[in-house]
Motif scaffolding. Sequence first.
Motif: not given
Length: 422
Positions: A298-302
């Motif tokens: 989720x963090x990598x996908x923004x």
Amino acid sequence: MARKTVAVVGGGCAGVLATRELLRCSDDRVVLIEPDTPGGGLAYGSARPWHLLNSRAGAMSADVSDMSDFSRWASVAPGDFAPRATYGRYLSDVFARTAAAHSDRLEVVADRACRLASDGIYTEKSGKIRADEVVVAVGNPAPAEPFTDHPDYIADPWRPGVLDAIPSDVPVLLIGAGLTAVDVVLTLTADGNRDAPITAVSRRGQLPLTHTVSAAPLTSLALDEPRTLRDLVRFVRQAAAEAGDWRAVVDGLRPSIDRLWSGLTPAEQEAFLRHLARPWECHRHRMAPSVGARVATLREEGRLEVRAGGIRSMTAPPAGGLLVELEAGVQWFGAVVNCAGPGRLPGAAGPFAGGLLRDGHARVGPHGLGLDIDARGRLIGADGRVNDNLWLIGPLRRGALWETTAVPEIRAQAGALIDRVK
């Protein structure tokens, strides 16, 4: 000796384990006072399927003499991270088995305890329940005080349906970045339809770290003599560097934590709370591997952002939502969710614990983290005297202890209750 009646206030994990030990290991009569079905509690009763335990199944047995009881019951491997809802059902089954085996000595009062009487407990609907001794097992203090009373501010994320009602196309702010925030993120993104981002803000901006898939062997640590806080930090850092996996050191320290905590001066304890408590909690209370992987994605996908800093102000514009002033500036959020950890006492005391404080049966413990107790777990009153027949088990022991919120420690506290009822 005449048979005593012991009232247990609270039917979550601590209350179930206390009731089980009292009935198994004494001849006393037990009255459990709990308005809901015993076993769930806040931690497990409101959990969704994607909320996993933060400990491996092999550590979660209700029976210290049979550490495979839970994993066998749930049909999972001891190293697995089972759903929290499954563990809630397990605790309910533990209670049902206990009740069936000791039905002649157990009474369940489906009511809410209001206040302590000289010879028992007053409840909301059932009147006075007579008891010779009382075990307080009411769980965590309430979260920190909410910022505002507004329909788009969710003070309690565990209230049924409140997260489902948040539209998927509005940005959401989470106050806090601990395990509660992780649970909220999982719920908000569970159906894959959330378009708007989620922001979590906390003073340090640190999420919990992640368990490894396989547990590393514990590192044995020689910590016999008292140490200053500075010495402890240096020792732990060196041990972690030598071990290669800091998790083995953190978990290996667990049996010694309460002794080390009590060996610190009050000033050192306060310094730990200000500077080290959050980093320690991130290392100590970790996410299950699959949960950590989901959060990382989720963090990598923004779709999830974690920020350090505080909230300077919060205002409600006429069009709805909330304008929140963060350190980076003012931002609009369609919903703000309070994911902060337990607040400080006396303000965060729940109704029953608050009544104990108001009536002088208890006093606030060290640093406002819980209630004050003696070495045996008996509550200390406002006058400084120990209440011989009033016992505390679970998270409200924090301050006097440090490790007192997880199942293994609560299980040990429940077992220790037997020494005082014989």
